[in-house]
Design a protein around this motif. Structure first.
Motif, PDB file in Angstrom:
ATOM      1  N   ILE A 156     126.091 -29.593 -77.738  1.00 10.35           N
ATOM      2  CA  ILE A 156     125.499 -28.400 -78.525  1.00 10.35           C
ATOM      3  C   ILE A 156     125.717 -28.756 -80.182  1.00 10.35           C
ATOM      4  CG2 ILE A 156     125.687 -26.004 -78.966  1.00 10.35           C
ATOM      5  CD1 ILE A 156     126.030 -25.620 -75.997  1.00 10.35           C
ATOM      6  N   GLU A 157     126.997 -29.260 -80.522  1.00 11.08           N
ATOM      7  CA  GLU A 157     127.378 -29.531 -81.854  1.00 11.08           C
ATOM      8  C   GLU A 157     126.283 -30.404 -82.161  1.00 11.08           C
ATOM      9  OE1 GLU A 157     129.221 -29.506 -85.581  1.00 11.08           O
ATOM     10  OE2 GLU A 157     129.558 -27.938 -83.745  1.00 11.08           O
ATOM     11  N   ASN A 158     125.738 -31.533 -81.558  1.00  5.79           N
ATOM     12  CA  ASN A 158     124.895 -32.321 -82.019  1.00  5.79           C
ATOM     13  C   ASN A 158     123.572 -31.816 -82.250  1.00  5.79           C
ATOM     14  OD1 ASN A 158     124.357 -35.231 -82.708  1.00  5.79           O
ATOM     15  ND2 ASN A 158     123.729 -35.699 -80.695  1.00  5.79           N
ATOM     16  N   PHE A 159     123.146 -30.648 -81.545  1.00  6.08           N
ATOM     17  CA  PHE A 159     121.713 -30.188 -81.665  1.00  6.08           C
ATOM     18  C   PHE A 159     121.301 -30.267 -83.032  1.00  6.08           C
ATOM     19  CE2 PHE A 159     121.505 -27.378 -77.812  1.00  6.08           C
ATOM     20  CZ  PHE A 159     121.684 -28.385 -77.061  1.00  6.08           C
TER      21      PHE A 159
ATOM     22  N   LEU B 270     115.857 -31.409 -75.509  1.00  7.93           N
ATOM     23  CA  LEU B 270     116.943 -31.404 -76.694  1.00  7.93           C
ATOM     24  C   LEU B 270     118.292 -32.080 -76.043  1.00  7.93           C
ATOM     25  CD1 LEU B 270     118.158 -30.748 -79.155  1.00  7.93           C
ATOM     26  CD2 LEU B 270     118.378 -28.019 -78.511  1.00  7.93           C
ATOM     27  N   ALA B 271     118.462 -31.588 -74.953  1.00  7.01           N
ATOM     28  CA  ALA B 271     119.892 -32.087 -74.534  1.00  7.01           C
ATOM     29  C   ALA B 271     119.681 -33.436 -74.160  1.00  7.01           C
ATOM     30  CB  ALA B 271     120.108 -31.291 -73.101  1.00  7.01           C
ATOM     31  N   LYS B 272     118.667 -34.086 -73.600  1.00  4.97           N
ATOM     32  CA  LYS B 272     118.465 -35.494 -73.227  1.00  4.97           C
ATOM     33  C   LYS B 272     118.810 -36.190 -74.919  1.00  4.97           C
ATOM     34  CE  LYS B 272     117.689 -39.664 -71.616  1.00  4.97           C
ATOM     35  NZ  LYS B 272     118.889 -40.214 -70.854  1.00  4.97           N
ATOM     36  N   ALA B 273     117.929 -35.687 -75.813  1.00  2.00           N
ATOM     37  CA  ALA B 273     118.046 -36.418 -77.057  1.00  2.00           C
ATOM     38  C   ALA B 273     119.297 -36.404 -78.043  1.00  2.00           C
ATOM     39  CB  ALA B 273     116.751 -35.614 -77.990  1.00  2.00           C
TER      40      ALA B 273
ATOM     41  N   LYS C  43     120.547 -29.397 -65.951  1.00  2.39           N
ATOM     42  CA  LYS C  43     121.404 -28.465 -65.451  1.00  2.39           C
ATOM     43  C   LYS C  43     121.579 -27.575 -66.883  1.00  2.39           C
ATOM     44  CE  LYS C  43     124.475 -30.658 -62.249  1.00  2.39           C
ATOM     45  NZ  LYS C  43     125.514 -31.326 -61.987  1.00  2.39           N
ATOM     46  N   ILE C  44     121.613 -28.212 -68.156  1.00  2.00           N
ATOM     47  CA  ILE C  44     121.653 -27.503 -69.085  1.00  2.00           C
ATOM     48  C   ILE C  44     120.343 -26.408 -69.372  1.00  2.00           C
ATOM     49  CG2 ILE C  44     121.702 -27.400 -71.610  1.00  2.00           C
ATOM     50  CD1 ILE C  44     123.323 -29.919 -71.286  1.00  2.00           C
ATOM     51  N   ALA C  45     119.122 -27.043 -68.812  1.00  2.00           N
ATOM     52  CA  ALA C  45     117.831 -26.436 -69.131  1.00  2.00           C
ATOM     53  C   ALA C  45     117.854 -25.305 -68.088  1.00  2.00           C
ATOM     54  CB  ALA C  45     116.822 -27.405 -68.836  1.00  2.00           C
ATOM     55  N   ASN C  46     118.377 -25.435 -66.851  1.00  2.00           N
ATOM     56  CA  ASN C  46     118.522 -24.521 -65.836  1.00  2.00           C
ATOM     57  C   ASN C  46     119.325 -23.147 -66.379  1.00  2.00           C
ATOM     58  OD1 ASN C  46     118.321 -23.508 -62.883  1.00  2.00           O
ATOM     59  ND2 ASN C  46     120.439 -23.910 -62.868  1.00  2.00           N
TER      60      ASN C  46
END
Length: 326
Positions: A7-10, A275-278, A288-291
């Motif tokens: 999340i910090e990397n978003f 986003l999480a994958k990137a 799991k995060i998307a869920n």
């Protein structure tokens, strides 16, 4: 990588979204009588509002999470185009949007009274982009591609993501080692051969595979992955959660405590999944995060987005029983 570091990397991630842009407008009022002119209700207007719809909602989801987003698509050369473009947050680059004189900006206007939708008015033209427009989109994208971490194709079957344009974008992404994910309409599944991943819901997956709903969903997921050369397939399954197909099958149960409105939930899922994958997650971690993100937005009314704080809190509650993890 931990969820906290992800999340910090978003804020360091840059994603392009190319798809069918539209505005969802709402006229809200109450009905107290029938018109003397015709047997129709008279709506006394109390409020009007609009929200970003179609692929613009995908952009909105990403920008709310602090991502640097490049938005691409086609709008009319009209006042509604300006309204749409000006509604994006400051971290959205709209330089990939083309204004065209031969069609209006797509508007879906709903008239509501109480909790009842009385009428929907659509402003749109049936079209497929022409070669000149296609070349312009690719030319503009080529100038941005080196700075991207991922690209999302958001298909609402409004004529933008033709087979030709879709394949040119996918090949450009693969050439530059860019993740490209797709939220496809089933009839257009062939347009997206070779994409990194697709995120259909259960019904869309069956329709895309042209299979009976009696067939086991795992057969559908694996067949879509192999037939269309996707790296992964993520099928959302409402109350059954979601299933990710890569080399294995990963069933992820739903954790939504309340479901008020599923409008735009698919936009949130593909946004957070990509986003999480990137940002450094594996495909399974990203799912799991998307869920978790999907569970938040279905508990909200209307097309919704999620903040990083909401995402972290929900993820912590689901997978760590509410314990502090950062």
């Amino acid at each position: 990588m931990t969820i906290c570091k992800l999340i910090e990397n978003f804020k360091n991630i840059k994603i392009a979204v190319i798809g069918d842009l539209m505005l969802d407008e709402y006229v809200i009022g109450k009905v107290e009588r029938i018109s003397p002119e015709a047997p129709v209700p008279v709506v006394k207007i109390q409020k009007e509002k609009f929200v970003l719809g179609g692929s613009a909602n995908v952009v909105n989801n990403l920008s709310t999470l602090g991502v640097n987003v490049i938005c691409g698509g086609i709008v009319g050369n009209d006042i509604n185009a300006d309204k749409l473009i000006n509604s994006f947050e400051k971290n959205v680059d709209t330089s990939l949007i083309l204004k065209c004189d031969d069609r209006p900006t797509i508007i879906k206007k709903r008239v509501l009274a109480g909790n009842q939708q009385l009428l929907r008015l659509d402003w749109e033209e049936e079209f497929h982009i022409n070669e000149k427009q296609e070349n312009k989109i690719i030319s503009n994208l080529e100038k941005k591609i080196k700075n991207l971490d991922a690209l999302i194709l958001s298909d609402y079957d409004k004529g933008l993501l033709t087979p030709s344009l879709s394949q040119k974008i996918i090949e450009l992404c693969k050439k530059n080692n860019i993740i490209v994910t797709v939220d496809p309409k089933p009839k257009n599944i062939k347009n997206f051969i070779g994409a990194s991943s697709i995120t259909p819901n259960k019904k869309e997956a069956y329709l895309a595979a042209k299979k009976s709903f009696q067939v086991n969903i795992d057969i559908i997921g694996k067949e879509l992955k192999e037939k269309f050369n996707f790296e992964t397939v993520l099928i959302t399954r409402s109350e059954e959660g979601m299933t990710l197909y890569d080399e294995n099958i990963h069933n992820i149960p739903t954790y939504a405590k309340e479901v008020y409105d599923v409008t735009g939930a698919g936009d949130t899922v593909i946004s957070v999944f990509t986003l999480a994958k990137a940002a450094g997650a594996t495909w399974e971690e990203a799912a799991k995060i998307a869920n978790a993100a999907g569970g938040v937005v279905v508990a909200k009314v209307g097309t919704s987005t999620i903040t990083t704080d909401e995402l972290l809190e929900t993820y912590r509650n689901i997978y760590y029983n509410g314990e502090e993890i950062c």
